[in-house]
Scaffold this active site. Sequence first.
Site, PDB file in Angstrom:
ATOM      1  N   ARG A  60     -19.139  13.275  14.159  1.00  0.00           N
ATOM      2  CA  ARG A  60     -19.822  12.822  12.946  1.00  0.00           C
ATOM      3  C   ARG A  60     -20.976  11.871  13.186  1.00  0.00           C
ATOM      4  NH1 ARG A  60     -14.471  12.071   9.164  1.00  0.00           N
ATOM      5  NH2 ARG A  60     -14.109  14.308   8.996  1.00  0.00           N
ATOM      6  N   HIS A  72     -17.959   6.064   5.107  1.00  0.00           N
ATOM      7  CA  HIS A  72     -16.749   6.866   4.982  1.00  0.00           C
ATOM      8  C   HIS A  72     -15.489   6.242   5.557  1.00  0.00           C
ATOM      9  CE1 HIS A  72     -14.437  10.477   4.533  1.00  0.00           C
ATOM     10  NE2 HIS A  72     -14.246  10.625   5.819  1.00  0.00           N
ATOM     11  N   HIS A 115     -20.176   9.505   7.268  1.00  0.00           N
ATOM     12  CA  HIS A 115     -19.916  10.945   7.310  1.00  0.00           C
ATOM     13  C   HIS A 115     -21.209  11.667   6.978  1.00  0.00           C
ATOM     14  CE1 HIS A 115     -18.284  14.871   6.343  1.00  0.00           C
ATOM     15  NE2 HIS A 115     -17.085  14.482   6.713  1.00  0.00           N
ATOM     16  N   PHE A 139     -12.709  22.129  13.206  1.00  0.00           N
ATOM     17  CA  PHE A 139     -13.216  20.876  12.665  1.00  0.00           C
ATOM     18  C   PHE A 139     -14.100  20.231  13.714  1.00  0.00           C
ATOM     19  CE2 PHE A 139     -12.469  17.770   9.260  1.00  0.00           C
ATOM     20  CZ  PHE A 139     -12.045  18.617   8.257  1.00  0.00           C
ATOM     21  N   ASP A 193      -8.687  -5.123   0.863  1.00  0.00           N
ATOM     22  CA  ASP A 193      -7.914  -6.318   0.516  1.00  0.00           C
ATOM     23  C   ASP A 193      -6.984  -6.787   1.637  1.00  0.00           C
ATOM     24  OD1 ASP A 193      -9.037  -5.343  -1.763  1.00  0.00           O
ATOM     25  OD2 ASP A 193      -7.196  -5.309  -2.954  1.00  0.00           O
ATOM     26  N   GLY A 199      -0.930   7.373   2.451  1.00  0.00           N
ATOM     27  CA  GLY A 199      -0.161   8.091   3.465  1.00  0.00           C
ATOM     28  C   GLY A 199       0.548   7.166   4.436  1.00  0.00           C
ATOM     29  N   ALA A 200      -0.142   6.147   4.901  1.00  0.00           N
ATOM     30  CA  ALA A 200       0.445   5.257   5.912  1.00  0.00           C
ATOM     31  C   ALA A 200       1.599   4.456   5.315  1.00  0.00           C
ATOM     32  CB  ALA A 200      -0.619   4.320   6.474  1.00  0.00           C
ATOM     33  N   GLY A 201       1.382   3.877   4.144  1.00  0.00           N
ATOM     34  CA  GLY A 201       2.410   3.052   3.523  1.00  0.00           C
ATOM     35  C   GLY A 201       3.655   3.857   3.184  1.00  0.00           C
ATOM     36  N   GLN A 247     -17.857   4.417  10.206  1.00  0.00           N
ATOM     37  CA  GLN A 247     -18.353   5.794  10.253  1.00  0.00           C
ATOM     38  C   GLN A 247     -19.098   6.209   8.998  1.00  0.00           C
ATOM     39  OE1 GLN A 247     -15.580   9.448  10.039  1.00  0.00           O
ATOM     40  NE2 GLN A 247     -16.340   9.455  12.131  1.00  0.00           N
ATOM     41  N   LEU A 264     -17.705  13.021  -1.033  1.00  0.00           N
ATOM     42  CA  LEU A 264     -17.609  13.731   0.239  1.00  0.00           C
ATOM     43  C   LEU A 264     -17.525  15.237   0.089  1.00  0.00           C
ATOM     44  CD1 LEU A 264     -17.296  12.796   3.262  1.00  0.00           C
ATOM     45  CD2 LEU A 264     -15.043  13.792   3.048  1.00  0.00           C
ATOM     46  N   ARG A 276     -14.348   8.090  14.683  1.00  0.00           N
ATOM     47  CA  ARG A 276     -13.153   8.902  14.460  1.00  0.00           C
ATOM     48  C   ARG A 276     -13.516  10.371  14.321  1.00  0.00           C
ATOM     49  NH1 ARG A 276     -10.822  11.192  10.005  1.00  0.00           N
ATOM     50  NH2 ARG A 276     -11.961  10.016   8.425  1.00  0.00           N
ATOM     51  N   THR A 336     -16.363  18.134   2.492  1.00  0.00           N
ATOM     52  CA  THR A 336     -15.587  18.126   3.733  1.00  0.00           C
ATOM     53  C   THR A 336     -16.292  18.785   4.912  1.00  0.00           C
ATOM     54  OG1 THR A 336     -13.569  18.913   4.795  1.00  0.00           O
ATOM     55  CG2 THR A 336     -14.366  20.215   2.978  1.00  0.00           C
ATOM     56  N   GLU A 337     -15.943  18.256   6.087  1.00  0.00           N
ATOM     57  CA  GLU A 337     -16.392  18.865   7.331  1.00  0.00           C
ATOM     58  C   GLU A 337     -15.829  20.278   7.471  1.00  0.00           C
ATOM     59  OE1 GLU A 337     -16.566  15.975  10.509  1.00  0.00           O
ATOM     60  OE2 GLU A 337     -15.277  17.321  11.629  1.00  0.00           O
ATOM     61  N   GLY A 354       0.830  -1.202   0.000  1.00  0.00           N
ATOM     62  CA  GLY A 354       0.000   0.000   0.000  1.00  0.00           C
ATOM     63  C   GLY A 354       0.858   1.242   0.000  1.00  0.00           C
ATOM     64  N   ALA A 355       0.457   2.217  -0.835  1.00  0.00           N
ATOM     65  CA  ALA A 355       1.264   3.420  -0.998  1.00  0.00           C
ATOM     66  C   ALA A 355       0.440   4.675  -0.767  1.00  0.00           C
ATOM     67  CB  ALA A 355       1.900   3.430  -2.386  1.00  0.00           C
TER      68      ALA A 355
HETATM   69  C1  LIG Z   1     -13.219  11.870   0.503  1.00  0.00           C
HETATM   70  C2  LIG Z   1     -12.436  11.671   1.762  1.00  0.00           C
HETATM   71  C3  LIG Z   1     -11.996  12.766   2.502  1.00  0.00           C
HETATM   72  C4  LIG Z   1     -11.260  12.589   3.666  1.00  0.00           C
HETATM   73  N1  LIG Z   1     -10.833  13.694   4.371  1.00  0.00           N
HETATM   74  C5  LIG Z   1     -10.078  13.514   5.481  1.00  0.00           C
HETATM   75  C6  LIG Z   1      -9.553  14.629   6.212  1.00  0.00           C
HETATM   76  O1  LIG Z   1      -9.772  15.793   5.856  1.00  0.00           O
HETATM   77  N2  LIG Z   1      -8.810  14.388   7.301  1.00  0.00           N
HETATM   78  C7  LIG Z   1      -8.537  13.112   7.727  1.00  0.00           C
HETATM   79  O2  LIG Z   1      -7.843  12.961   8.718  1.00  0.00           O
HETATM   80  N3  LIG Z   1      -8.997  12.051   7.056  1.00  0.00           N
HETATM   81  C8  LIG Z   1      -9.764  12.209   5.938  1.00  0.00           C
HETATM   82  N4  LIG Z   1     -10.230  11.103   5.266  1.00  0.00           N
HETATM   83  C9  LIG Z   1      -9.807   9.771   5.674  1.00  0.00           C
HETATM   84  C10 LIG Z   1      -8.410   9.465   5.181  1.00  0.00           C
HETATM   85  O3  LIG Z   1      -8.187  10.125   3.974  1.00  0.00           O
HETATM   86  C11 LIG Z   1      -8.169   7.990   4.941  1.00  0.00           C
HETATM   87  O4  LIG Z   1      -8.590   7.266   6.053  1.00  0.00           O
HETATM   88  C12 LIG Z   1      -6.694   7.735   4.737  1.00  0.00           C
HETATM   89  O5  LIG Z   1      -6.212   8.529   3.695  1.00  0.00           O
HETATM   90  C13 LIG Z   1      -6.360   6.290   4.468  1.00  0.00           C
HETATM   91  O6  LIG Z   1      -4.975   6.204   4.155  1.00  0.00           O
HETATM   92  P1  LIG Z   1      -4.206   4.840   4.036  1.00  0.00           P
HETATM   93  O7  LIG Z   1      -2.781   5.163   3.821  1.00  0.00           O
HETATM   94  O8  LIG Z   1      -4.574   3.977   5.176  1.00  0.00           O
HETATM   95  O9  LIG Z   1      -4.854   4.158   2.744  1.00  0.00           O
HETATM   96  P2  LIG Z   1      -5.084   4.692   1.240  1.00  0.00           P
HETATM   97  O10 LIG Z   1      -4.610   6.068   1.032  1.00  0.00           O
HETATM   98  O11 LIG Z   1      -6.489   4.365   0.906  1.00  0.00           O
HETATM   99  O12 LIG Z   1      -4.122   3.776   0.416  1.00  0.00           O
HETATM  100  C14 LIG Z   1      -4.324   2.408   0.255  1.00  0.00           C
HETATM  101  C15 LIG Z   1      -3.151   1.874  -0.525  1.00  0.00           C
HETATM  102  O13 LIG Z   1      -3.188   0.477  -0.507  1.00  0.00           O
HETATM  103  C16 LIG Z   1      -2.967  -0.031  -1.781  1.00  0.00           C
HETATM  104  N5  LIG Z   1      -3.638  -1.320  -1.847  1.00  0.00           N
HETATM  105  C17 LIG Z   1      -4.896  -1.641  -1.491  1.00  0.00           C
HETATM  106  N6  LIG Z   1      -5.135  -2.939  -1.700  1.00  0.00           N
HETATM  107  C18 LIG Z   1      -3.991  -3.462  -2.208  1.00  0.00           C
HETATM  108  C19 LIG Z   1      -3.604  -4.760  -2.627  1.00  0.00           C
HETATM  109  N7  LIG Z   1      -4.447  -5.773  -2.601  1.00  0.00           N
HETATM  110  N8  LIG Z   1      -2.353  -4.923  -3.091  1.00  0.00           N
HETATM  111  C20 LIG Z   1      -1.481  -3.896  -3.153  1.00  0.00           C
HETATM  112  N9  LIG Z   1      -1.798  -2.654  -2.764  1.00  0.00           N
HETATM  113  C21 LIG Z   1      -3.035  -2.446  -2.296  1.00  0.00           C
HETATM  114  C22 LIG Z   1      -3.523   1.011  -2.728  1.00  0.00           C
HETATM  115  O14 LIG Z   1      -2.904   0.930  -3.973  1.00  0.00           O
HETATM  116  C23 LIG Z   1      -3.143   2.286  -1.989  1.00  0.00           C
HETATM  117  O15 LIG Z   1      -1.841   2.661  -2.351  1.00  0.00           O
HETATM  118  C24 LIG Z   1     -10.979  11.285   4.104  1.00  0.00           C
HETATM  119  C25 LIG Z   1     -11.411  10.189   3.368  1.00  0.00           C
HETATM  120  C26 LIG Z   1     -12.149  10.362   2.217  1.00  0.00           C
HETATM  121  C27 LIG Z   1     -12.654   9.160   1.477  1.00  0.00           C
END
Ligand SMILES: Cc1cc2nc3c(=O)[nH]c(=O)nc-3n(C[C@H](O)[C@H](O)[C@H](O)COP(=O)(O)OP(=O)(O)OC[C@H]3O[C@@H](n4cnc5c(N)ncnc54)[C@H](O)[C@@H]3O)c2cc1C
Lengths: 607, 250
Positions: A283, A364, A239, A117, A218, A15-17, A237, A249, A406, A251-252, A12-13
Amino acid sequence: MQTHQFDAVIVGAGGAGLMAALYASQGGANVAVVSKLYPTRSHTGAALGGIGAALGNLEEDNPLWHAYDTVKGGDYLADQNAVKVLAEEAIDSIIELEHMGLPFDRTSEGRISQRRFGGHTSNFGEKPVRRACHSADRTGHMILQTLYQQCIKNNVRFFDEFHVVDLIMNQGKAVGTVAIQLGTGEMHVFHAKATLFATGGWGRVWQITSNAHSLTGDGSAVVFRRGVPMQDMEFYQFHPTGLYGLGVLLTEGIRGEGGILLNRHGQRFMEKYAPKIKDLASRDVVSRSIYLELREGNGIGGKDYVHLDIRPETVNRYLAEAGETRRVDDAYIAQALAETLELCRTYAGVDPLTEPMPIQPTAHYAMGGIPTNINAEVVIDENWTVLPGLYAAGECACVSCHGANRLGTNSLVDLVVFGRRGGKAIADYVKRASFTPLPSNPTGEIEAEINRLRNSKGKTRPGELRKMMQTSMMSNVGVFRIESGIKQGISDVQELRERYQTDLTIDDRGFQFNTDLIEAWELGCLLDLALVTGKSAVERTESRGGHSREDYQNRDDDKWMCHTLAYRKGDNPYPRGTMDLEINHNKKVDTSLADVDKRFLPKERVY
Amino acid sequence: MDVTFRIRRYNPESTTNPKPHWQEFSLKDVAETDRVLELLHRIKWEQDGTLTLRRSCSHGICGSDAMRINGRNALACKLLIRDVGEKVQIEPILGLRVLKDLVVDMEPFFEHYRSVMPYFINNTPVPADGRERLQTIEDRAKFDNTTNCILCAACTTSCPSFWANGKYVGPAAIVQAHRFIFDSRDQGAEERLDVLADPNGVWRCRTIYNCTPACPRGIEVTRAIGEVKLAIRKGSPEGIINVNDIPQHT
Ligand SMILES: Cc1cc2nc3c(=O)[nH]c(=O)nc-3n(C[C@H](O)[C@H](O)[C@H](O)COP(=O)(O)OP(=O)(O)OC[C@H]3O[C@@H](n4cnc5c(N)ncnc54)[C@H](O)[C@@H]3O)c2cc1C
């Protein structure tokens, strides 16, 4: 089949990855990032409003207040040790993002600008506080871009468009993953000392969602199939402000800037439900209030939506009424909420500067997921037993800093804080650990499952099953829940799972870019997670945060200050027929902040 | 309303038709507010699962689904039927190798992106108080527009100079470089301007202006390229962007 070996593989790539990859590689580990999407396509890029930290750039703030809001917002289910880490480390994580070049908006002193927020307050709930750091309303986009840029700068190795489909275990440890290269259909084994899942959420379980098509859970499903429990899956959650009919979405941050929710009588109904902070209540509270308004027939034109109004004259009227001196105008709103305006204009044909926006709650965010400790190590039981070599961070994980609900801006904080901790922990671990050998035939089971899907010759297309699951989950395991409904949802999903095994058909039997096959496989993940969600929900006979039971309307702290752990029963990762789960509630909530400070003890949640 | 799609198909693995060709699909009960992407999904999910495209967020932020729609580059999730009419022609974006149906090889595109050092460079120590580097609101505004880029490639693959010569870094890479060159905190401008002064850099831009309308994110691509050209001529980004000249979007 190809085999690769790396100290650490990050799946996964988003923010967390990326955060984990950056820190693991800076700590000396040889790292590969495997992602089904090009990194910049990850849904972190869709995050809009902001990332919370008690920087205090515009008014006094304190990480302890941030922690309090998070615990309260989470309806006292959050593990307080994790909340403490979240609130404290938010500060230098965000400063670090700025040092990486992230273009935050600025205050007149040139510091990072902050806005209000939902649920974020000063002095233990006294009044709203400006805590959300933002870059216009594309904060997530800027975080994702900045982290990807830094990974390029640091020569992090990427396997883009590689779809992970299995976790490999051996000798009680996680020893790698199996991925399908999308372009060729070839299987790749990634042998690693440490594997971190950061695969994001699973909003696609529901019909109306803010989540990308690719958010199919996944990673969570894969580790669940390999025996790891899913924690707190009943807490999902909704939203409050999804664009009507689409779920996209809004935004809040709109309400943070002064936007107001109005029913068909033009009444600011949140005054009724959250007299103190009104539209900025957390929320779950706002989503339920909207549903209650709709039930009472207060939807606009008798339909199931209400209005969100950010027209400057509306905002200024309410600001004046509240005795505030701040005022907004068209130009300010246009700049601060540029994305939102664009979304409304494109998809609803509504210009928010002249008309109110039609909104309804939208699926959400997953509070639950793969259980971890504060170092992103996966833990598999109530005794916090670590599964060596396995890590998780971001939305797919449950650390649990969000508890039952959250707060806005806290997911992005979660990504950077626990992604960073995971990366550091991995760098440390791979120095000590050696490679555990791969089992013989590491791809056997998953290859059989993929071949079954590729050659399936039933009558139902994946799209049809998916739609039925989404509709059932929306009405049965949505904002409000009741035993009979949840049970209906569970039996619907069991039946769909069976049809998925016996009656599926796909058109594309090829190898290169077979997205038909991949979507079918993703549907299997969604079905498994939907089932876990339903089963976890039916057992929790109380209402807390995002889990709201009409047959058990109160929170029950005597019985339910505990997490839900749901395990798959049996040996087969792809059980035929109905899937049985074993659920326990033995894992107690961590209350370490409350132990030293009474203000963190559970009490009635009023906003 | 009924809508007809004419889609450019290509499946190298097909035993019956391995050459590029057109195929038509009809859809009933289409609303004028349906997104083109939604309808491509309806085709894939209801009629022909082999139809292959990239997509993810479905609301214009992930940049996966750039394609040529009725002859113009756009994101399929950002165009509604009322924008494109009842006959819709869909092709892959041009200038990159087609791999299958609407999926093209993005690697050359990302290679150009990486060549401009698309990352923040500042080797001076961070502030001693452990806090953020300061930046004025005006300085932040100077590069705001180019921070919008989502790397969808709609601009680069609409550019005749890029079609003619794939070695040209292309508008998207220049936009990404612009975002750093004009960031008051960044110190890599000189190196980036060097890269872009190369024969395959900015000077391949003939100001044809296809890129700006192709951008789904409202980036004034041609203007950004112009500012980079000016910075190369002057040898520095100083004094080129005047905040008061930046158009206000409302
Ligand atoms: C519209 C929207 C607005 C938001 N606004 C906010 C905000 O203002 N503030 C806030 O704090 N949060 C917000 N959130 C929540 C937050 O954005 C997400 O919870 C967060 O970005 C999730 O990040 P992540 O790194 O966990 O996963 P993601 O960014 O979803 O990345 C998932 C990664 O996993 C990879 N992946 C998935 N499955 C597989 C697989 N089988 N094999 C290989 N790779 C895979 C994908 O390619 C991707 O790179 C919002 C969410 C949404 C939907």
